[in-house]
Design an enzyme around this catalytic site. Structure first.
Site, PDB file in Angstrom:
ATOM      1  N   GLU A   1       0.865  -1.177   0.000  1.00 60.40           N
ATOM      2  CA  GLU A   1       0.000   0.000   0.000  1.00 60.40           C
ATOM      3  C   GLU A   1       0.901   1.226   0.000  1.00 60.40           C
ATOM      4  OE1 GLU A   1      -3.743   2.103   2.346  1.00 60.40           O
ATOM      5  OE2 GLU A   1      -2.662   0.485   3.343  1.00 60.40           O
TER       6      GLU A   1
ATOM      7  N   CYS B   1      -6.441   1.316   2.977  1.00 64.47           N
ATOM      8  CA  CYS B   1      -7.312   2.490   3.091  1.00 64.47           C
ATOM      9  C   CYS B   1      -7.355   3.311   1.809  1.00 64.47           C
ATOM     10  CB  CYS B   1      -6.873   3.350   4.273  1.00 64.47           C
ATOM     11  SG  CYS B   1      -7.210   2.607   5.888  1.00 64.47           S
TER      12      CYS B   1
ATOM     13  N   ASN C   1     -12.339  -3.348   1.594  1.00 64.60           N
ATOM     14  CA  ASN C   1     -11.234  -3.410   2.545  1.00 64.60           C
ATOM     15  C   ASN C   1     -11.717  -3.002   3.927  1.00 64.60           C
ATOM     16  OD1 ASN C   1      -8.226  -3.233   3.375  1.00 64.60           O
ATOM     17  ND2 ASN C   1      -8.997  -1.180   3.813  1.00 64.60           N
ATOM     18  N   GLU C   2     -11.775  -3.928   4.834  1.00 59.89           N
ATOM     19  CA  GLU C   2     -12.113  -3.737   6.247  1.00 59.89           C
ATOM     20  C   GLU C   2     -13.195  -2.684   6.495  1.00 59.89           C
ATOM     21  OE1 GLU C   2      -8.568  -1.048   8.174  1.00 59.89           O
ATOM     22  OE2 GLU C   2      -8.057  -3.139   7.832  1.00 59.89           O
TER      23      GLU C   2
END
Length: 828
Positions: free
Chosen positions: A61, A250, A382-383
């Protein structure tokens, strides 16, 4: 959950003092004055879980300047003059540039192309100089560097391009003749000196427009154009990862889901969308990075796929599901936008796998790769913290993908934590929906990782498989690496459930850090492996193909009660506390403070500003984090704590601590944490926090809450406004001795992997269950003081190889204190 390790035998002569010392440390690893005896018993006739070649991988990331200024080899910062306050409040379009004379960044119809909005207007006789990253542009004597620029000069001009530092020139200057409309110009430098503080200057004799000012080392990883920084790429390749997960994180599930176009008013805070990142670099969109800087997208989807192929890893991209997370927590309700993102995901699969004659396969082929990239797995989301909203959208993506590409594995997720209401709801939906694989993420204390080796022992073997996409133990010291290694033995033992696993984050530029810990650290001149990297490399280079069932004795369970003082704290919040009472189990008063006097009973251990106001103890700094004050006796046990709390302002709620031993060891009830979205019980051990339980919920500003905590032995019950909120029992030992055995089908080796995460060597009897083996073993050992940290100049955690000549069907081996040891034993 079932435990696989039996109770250990302790050496004779363990003193009463040592036993008391061990008990006081529960649930941390037991300590002993003498080495602990252990036994490992292997059953080579039995068959354990098959381990896939893709078991371990890496997660990339763009955080900590991992891309621009990191893995992406471009040496010029802000090469396209696109920096903006949308990226960072301190940025201007000339950030990292110094102008001499007339230089202005312009956004008008004279631009290079519609997606590259800004360009530099340079006056006659003027110049600009770029400072690069960190201390400057790094060049090495004798190495070649490729310069390029897009330029326009209607009346013609000569550009003088130079590399220099404060001591003088670093390479002979180059002159470039420019005339007419926009065109790309190139030059090559050969460095005459080595420097970490280089500057790239471009001067023009006449007026000119410039864009995409670039300088690349010729020596990129595998000499790829628009390539990667060689030392960083080589460190990643040396791990031998089975997959590369990208681009986030994120970056994927934050920001606007709109595109970069006139229709969105050239939205600059968008989720990471793959079509922004392919094609010629000068035509790629720019975007704000969630972590507080700019993304040039020079390192984009094509480069990720190419790098995965170059290192022999499976590409695993993640696309947005139109539900934001990472504190934003909002579902996008726009049917047209949802359909567009689903279509983009189908187009991504065509870009990766389609023939060179297909619409998106042509784009890939034009970029230099006619053959497919063989994409087999894709993550959606994502989460996300909104599991129901996420799963409704996930199912739309999955249905569309499976209809057109039925062989693609579509990966869901379980939110941002290892437990709690979001996790439970997400897993229920995933099981009911019969998803292929679920991506779990968690960052916890070393203690948590030692306690939870058996996490996956009880997972349903017929349910969705697990992709452990992000995990780390909150530090880069050797104790962190040890705890992760202990946990990884459990991952391998459960390889029939845990199919993929990757540590996170991967990279950190030491001068631009937003997150710790990180696996590989670097600056503009060097890179170095963390202790965690050495653990990952040892496991990833010695996986094996199948688990060989084994068992080991362990450390005795010791159940000393929770002891400690009490504390009050806040996080980015102003709050008032009153009427603090601590009473023993028999009702006797241990402590009380109604704040009618001074605050002399309290010790301020953290940040913030505390004072007594109107008969309450108030923390007034709504920006300060971890403002802990403590009171009482660290020896207290079996007590009740009462606090009245009122939020005055800020982002979160209350932090009420108990079992406080010192500033790094305590429990606290975090009410209204995570931007006032959930509450949790967290435990800090040696400064690292782990979550014991969570529930959704928020704290209202101006409302007084009655908070009560009942501690009995290792059982804790929590009450909010007189109603039981929850309870837990912290009775799980942090086992320091872990092992797993695998077999390498190619070599026939038995690989005995042992973690001894305690400051005493472990003399261990190993019974190979009658296996016919050679008398020697190749040994790789990682051992260091538990506080050791690798740096640029000192790497105390480094693998040591040796030969052990005492192997037999039954033999004894002494594993060093604080060590990870792999023995490769050849079978005859």
């Amino acid at each position: 959950m079932p435990r696989t390790a039996a109770r250990t035998r302790w050496r004779l002569g363990l003193t009463t003092t040592a036993l008391l010392t061990a008990a006081a440390l529960v649930p941390a690893p037991a300590q002993a004055e003498d080495a602990t005896d252990y036994a490992i018993t292997v059953d080579p006739s039995a068959q354990g879980a098959k381990i896939d070649d893709t078991m371990y991988g890496v997660f990339f990331e763009d955080i900590n300047r991992a891309a621009d200024g990191g893995l992406y080899a471009e040496l010029v910062q802000n090469r396209s003059f696109e920096y903006s306050t949308a990226d960072n409040g301190s940025y201007t379009p000339l950030t990292s540039w110094a102008a001499g004379g007339a230089a202005e960044v312009v956004n008008d119809a004279g631009r290079l192309n519609e997606r590259n909005r800004n360009y530099l207007s340079l006056g006659a006789g003027s110049s600009v100089t770029n400072a690069g990253y960190n201390t400057g542009i790094r060049v090495d004597k004798g190495k070649r560097y490729d310069f390029s620029v897009w330029a326009r000069a209607t009346s013609g001009t000569t550009l003088t391009v130079s590399l220099k530092d404060t001591a003088g020139t670093l390479a002979a200057a180059r002159q470039v003749a420019v005339k007419g409309g926009w065109a790309k110009y190139k030059a090559t430098f050969t460095a005459t000196r080595t420097s970490n503080r280089g500057r790239l200057a471009v001067a023009s004799t006449n007026a000119a427009a410039l864009d995409e000012v670039s300088l690349f080392p010729r020596d990129t990883y595998k000499n790829q154009p628009n390539g990667l920084r060689k030392d960083l790429a080589e460190k990643i390749a040396a791990l031998k990862p089975g997959f590369v997960r990208f681009p986030g994180g994120c970056l994927v599930n934050t920001g606007s889901m709109e595109d970069y176009s006139e229709a969105s008013n050239w939205q600059r805070k968008r989720s990471y969308q793959w079509k922004d990142t392919v094609g010629p670099v000068e035509e790629r969109a720019t975007n704000a990075n969630f972590w507080g800087y700019n993304q040039s997208y020079g390192l984009g989807y094509y480069e990720y796929f190419r790098f995965s192929e170059d290192i022999g890893a499976m590409p695993l991209p993640v696309v947005p599901a139109l539900v934001t997370g990472c504190g934003q927590n909002k579902a996008t309700d726009d049917e047209a936008l949802l359909k567009r993102h689903i279509r983009d995901t189908l187009d991504l699969i065509e870009f990766a796998n389609g023939p060179a004659t297909s619409t998106w396969g042509k784009v890939r082929a034009r970029m230099g790769h006619p053959k497919p990239f063989h994409l087999t797995h894709i993550g959606v989301g994502n989460e996300e913290n909104l599991p129901k909203e996420f799963f409704a959208r996930f199912e739309r993506f999955r249905t569309a993908i499976k209809a057109k590409y039925p062989d693609i594995t579509v990966i869901s997720n379980s939110g941002p934590d290892d437990a709690g209401s979001t996790f439970d709801t997400a897993w229920q939906l995933n099981r009911e929906g019969k998803v292929d694989m679920v991506d779990e993420h968690y960052y916890n204390s070393p203690n948590w990782f030692l306690q939870n080796n058996d996490r996956y022992d009880s997972y349903d073997r017929k349910g969705p498989k697990v992709f452990l996409g992000e995990y780390a133990s909150q530090g880069n010291a050797w104790k962190n690496g040890l705890s992760e290694a202990a946990f990884m033995t459990g991952l391998e033992r459960n390889a029939d459930v845990v199919k993929l696993a990757s540590y996170a984050p991967l990279l950190a530029n030491e001068d631009y850090v937003q997150w710790r810990p990180d696996m590989i650290w670097f600056n503009n001149r060097a890179s170095w492996n963390s202790a965690n990297y050495e653990v990952q490399k040892l496991f990833m280079n010695n996986v094996g193909d199948r688990v060989v069932p084994s068992r080991a004795t362990g450390t005795p369970d010791i159940s000393a009660p929770i002891t400690g003082a009490v504390g009050l704290s806040t996080w980015a919040t102003s709050a008032a506390y009153d009427d603090v009472k601590v009473t023993s189990a028999d009702g006797a008063a241990l402590f009380g403070d109604d704040f009618s006097g001074d605050a002399s009973k309290w010790k301020h251990n953290g940040t913030g500003s505390w004072s007594i106001q109107d008969g309450a103890y108030v923390q007034t700094d709504a920006a300060a984090e971890n403002t802990m004050v403590t009171a009482g006796d660290p020896a207290w046990k079996d007590y009740d704590l009462h606090v009245k709390a009122t939020k005055k302002s800020g982002k979160e709620g209350f932090l009420v601590a108990f079992g406080v031993k010192d500033t790094g060891n305590y429990y606290w009830w975090n009410l209204g944490g995570w931007n006032n979205t959930q509450s949790a019980i967290e435990q800090a051990v040696d400064g690292g926090k782990g979550t014991l339980m969570t529930k959704a919920g928020s704290i209202e500003t101006g409302r007084a809450y009655d908070i009560d905590i009942k501690v009995r032995g290792r059982q804790v019950t929590l009450f909010l406004d007189g109603k039981e909120w929850g309870s837990f029992e912290d009775d799980k030992p942090a086992e320091p001795f872990r092992q797993v055995v695998t077999r390498d089908a190619r070599t026939g080796d038995l690989i005995v992997k042992v973690v001894n995460a305690q400051p005493a060597e472990a003399r261990t009897g190993v019974d190979l269950g009658g296996a016919k083996v050679a008398s020697t073993a190749r040994v790789t050992t990682l051992a260091a003081d538990e506080t050791a940290v690798n740096t640029e100049t000192d790497t105390p955690v480094t693998p040591v190889t040796s030969t052990f000549r005492g192997v037999a069907e039954k033999f004894t081996y002494t594993f060093p204190a604080n060590s990870v040891t792999f023995l490769r034993i050849k079978q005859r």
